[in-house]
Design a protein around this motif. Structure first.
Motif, PDB file in Angstrom:
ATOM      1  N   TRP A  69      -5.947   0.124   2.759  1.00  0.00           N
ATOM      2  CA  TRP A  69      -7.409  -0.030   2.785  1.00  0.00           C
ATOM      3  C   TRP A  69      -8.019  -0.027   4.191  1.00  0.00           C
ATOM      4  O   TRP A  69      -9.131  -0.504   4.376  1.00  0.00           O
ATOM      5  N   ARG A 124     -12.819  -6.122  -5.047  1.00  0.00           N
ATOM      6  CA  ARG A 124     -12.356  -4.971  -5.814  1.00  0.00           C
ATOM      7  C   ARG A 124     -13.147  -3.706  -5.491  1.00  0.00           C
ATOM      8  O   ARG A 124     -12.570  -2.625  -5.320  1.00  0.00           O
ATOM      9  N   LYS A 166     -12.146  -2.091  -2.199  1.00  0.00           N
ATOM     10  CA  LYS A 166     -10.848  -1.437  -2.232  1.00  0.00           C
ATOM     11  C   LYS A 166     -10.905  -0.123  -2.997  1.00  0.00           C
ATOM     12  O   LYS A 166     -10.228   0.844  -2.636  1.00  0.00           O
ATOM     13  N   LYS A 167     -11.721  -0.079  -4.045  1.00  0.00           N
ATOM     14  CA  LYS A 167     -11.893   1.196  -4.741  1.00  0.00           C
ATOM     15  C   LYS A 167     -12.538   2.221  -3.824  1.00  0.00           C
ATOM     16  O   LYS A 167     -12.152   3.400  -3.809  1.00  0.00           O
ATOM     17  N   ASP A 183       4.815  -4.385  -8.499  1.00  0.00           N
ATOM     18  CA  ASP A 183       3.374  -4.208  -8.270  1.00  0.00           C
ATOM     19  C   ASP A 183       3.049  -2.743  -7.959  1.00  0.00           C
ATOM     20  O   ASP A 183       2.024  -2.219  -8.418  1.00  0.00           O
ATOM     21  N   ALA A 222       0.741  -0.319 -10.304  1.00  0.00           N
ATOM     22  CA  ALA A 222      -0.460   0.315  -9.764  1.00  0.00           C
ATOM     23  C   ALA A 222      -0.481   1.818 -10.042  1.00  0.00           C
ATOM     24  O   ALA A 222      -1.466   2.484  -9.706  1.00  0.00           O
ATOM     25  N   LEU A 254      -5.604  -7.436  -5.463  1.00  0.00           N
ATOM     26  CA  LEU A 254      -6.457  -6.381  -6.016  1.00  0.00           C
ATOM     27  C   LEU A 254      -7.736  -6.940  -6.610  1.00  0.00           C
ATOM     28  O   LEU A 254      -8.766  -6.261  -6.645  1.00  0.00           O
ATOM     29  N   LEU A 285      -1.086  -4.948  -3.045  1.00  0.00           N
ATOM     30  CA  LEU A 285      -1.144  -4.428  -4.412  1.00  0.00           C
ATOM     31  C   LEU A 285      -0.824  -5.509  -5.445  1.00  0.00           C
ATOM     32  O   LEU A 285      -0.690  -5.194  -6.634  1.00  0.00           O
ATOM     33  N   SER A 286      -0.725  -6.763  -5.018  1.00  0.00           N
ATOM     34  CA  SER A 286      -0.514  -7.832  -5.994  1.00  0.00           C
ATOM     35  C   SER A 286      -1.771  -7.997  -6.847  1.00  0.00           C
ATOM     36  O   SER A 286      -2.875  -7.671  -6.394  1.00  0.00           O
TER      37      SER A 286
END
Length: 367
Positions: free
Chosen positions: A84, A119, A122-123, A150, A154, A115, A110-111
């Motif tokens: 990110w 949110r 990060k998207k 994880d 994902a 996440l 990525l836990s």
């Protein structure tokens, strides 16, 4: 490649240089590229650690000088730690420029807990920093089996190597280390000390720990030492919370800057983390002979089988904390000895470095 070596970002600022140091002893071409500003007390880095400053505004975490170096230098593989951030984009661009594999270490990002935080940001980052970097990665590096799961959950299907963080066996000078702490915080002298030593962030479970400390009847003979760098909370924030709970006399909130690591002070180490891809402080505590109570959100379930502490769900944490605080000093010392032997035999930086270098070779050979 790491976005920063600043200690305020926690374990990776220690584990990544140690990993590259071990790699360099095996393969002298290994280099660590790092972005980020300098800080007070920064160590002198070896010549294979290449530092590049962030550009302003610093909050954007951009480093054009780092990007230029990655595109210019001859590289056979690029390994990026963290997600990110713009530096992942630089690593992706460098891998494409040099037609070499890209390996990504999520470092806990990525836990499910990670996440769920921020949110939408990060998207956006997954689409823009840069488009396709994670899709194009040739492989992934996980520091635990939990983190490997994880990665799969994902939706990523590339090869994964599980190479744990290593642990440097400390040369603690216990009397000297204790003296420095006791000189600054004399209230610790002569006390049975339980230790929390980590970033002061909600993910580490520091507020629940203070709440449990106020509620437990087993804490009367103990003193809780909370040491760490300010992050989401400052020491003043925690002092105010402890005052509201009326436990200020049984808790020391400490700034560890300028002091040795505080493990020689402790009979028990406590980390009620909501998410932990490895938990370097757990390993450091154990190798220092300190039994550990850690949440099952960290990959330390093996300590249950060898009776070196407890790795338990957060729902069971207060009960297990009470039980360990009721143990005698001799019982806790024996538990710590088992933990020390386990970590020394299992976690070697050289061993983890070889695993990663072998993984790199396979990816390069596969084209």
């Amino acid at each position: 490649m790491t976005p920063s070596l600043d200690p305020k970002y926690g374990g990776p600022s220690v584990s990544i240089p140690a990993l590259v140091d071990a790699m360099h002893t095996i393969d002298s071409t290994a280099r660590l590229y790092a972005a980020g500003p300098s800080w007070q007390g920064e160590p002198s880095w070896p010549t294979y650690v290449l530092r590049y400053p962030d550009a302003r505004p610093l909050r954007l975490r951009r480093s054009p000088q780092l990007r230029a170096a990655l595109l210019r230098d001859e590289l056979t593989i690029v390994h990026h730690h963290a997600l990110w951030l713009p530096t992942l984009g630089y690593s992706h661009q460098a891998a494409r420029r040099h037609r070499c594999p890209l390996v990504v270490s999520p470092r806990g990002m990525l836990s499910p807990y990670a996440l769920a935080r921020s949110r939408w940001r990060k998207k956006l980052a997954a689409c823009c920093i840069p488009p396709g970097a994670l899709r194009d990665a040739a492989g992934w590096h996980a520091t635990s089996d939990d983190e490997a799961r994880d990665i799969r959950q994902a939706g990523f299907h590339q090869p994964i190597v599980v190479a744990r963080n290593g642990v440097t066996v400390p040369a603690w000078h216990e009397a000297v280390d204790r003296h420095g702490w006791h000189e600054r915080y004399p209230q610790l002298a002569g006390k049975r000390v339980a230790l929390f030593f980590s970033r002061l962030h909600s993910v580490k479970g520091i507020l629940p720990l203070l709440n449990w400390w106020s509620e437990s009847k087993a804490t009367n003979d103990w003193h809780l030492l909370v040491a760490g760098s300010a992050d989401e909370y400052t020491l003043d924030d925690l002092a105010a919370h402890a005052a509201r709970l009326k436990i200020s006399g049984r808790v020391t909130l400490a700034d560890p800057v300028g002091l040795a690591k505080p493990y020689p002070l402790a009979e028990l180490y406590i980390l009620p983390s909501a998410s932990e891809n490895f938990g370097l402080t757990v390993a450091e505590a154990l190798v220092s002979g300190v039994p550990t109570l850690v949440s099952a959100n960290a990959p330390w379930h093996e300590i249950n089988g060898i009776d070196a502490g407890r790795c338990v769900p957060l729902d069971d944490f207060p009960k297990q904390l009470d039980a360990l605080l009721r143990r005698s000093p001799d019982e806790l010392k024996a538990m710590g000895g088992r933990g020390r032997d386990f970590v020394r035999s299992t976690f070697s930086w050289q061993q983890q470095a070889r695993l990663l270098l072998e993984f790199y070779d396979k990816l390069v050979a596969a084209g």
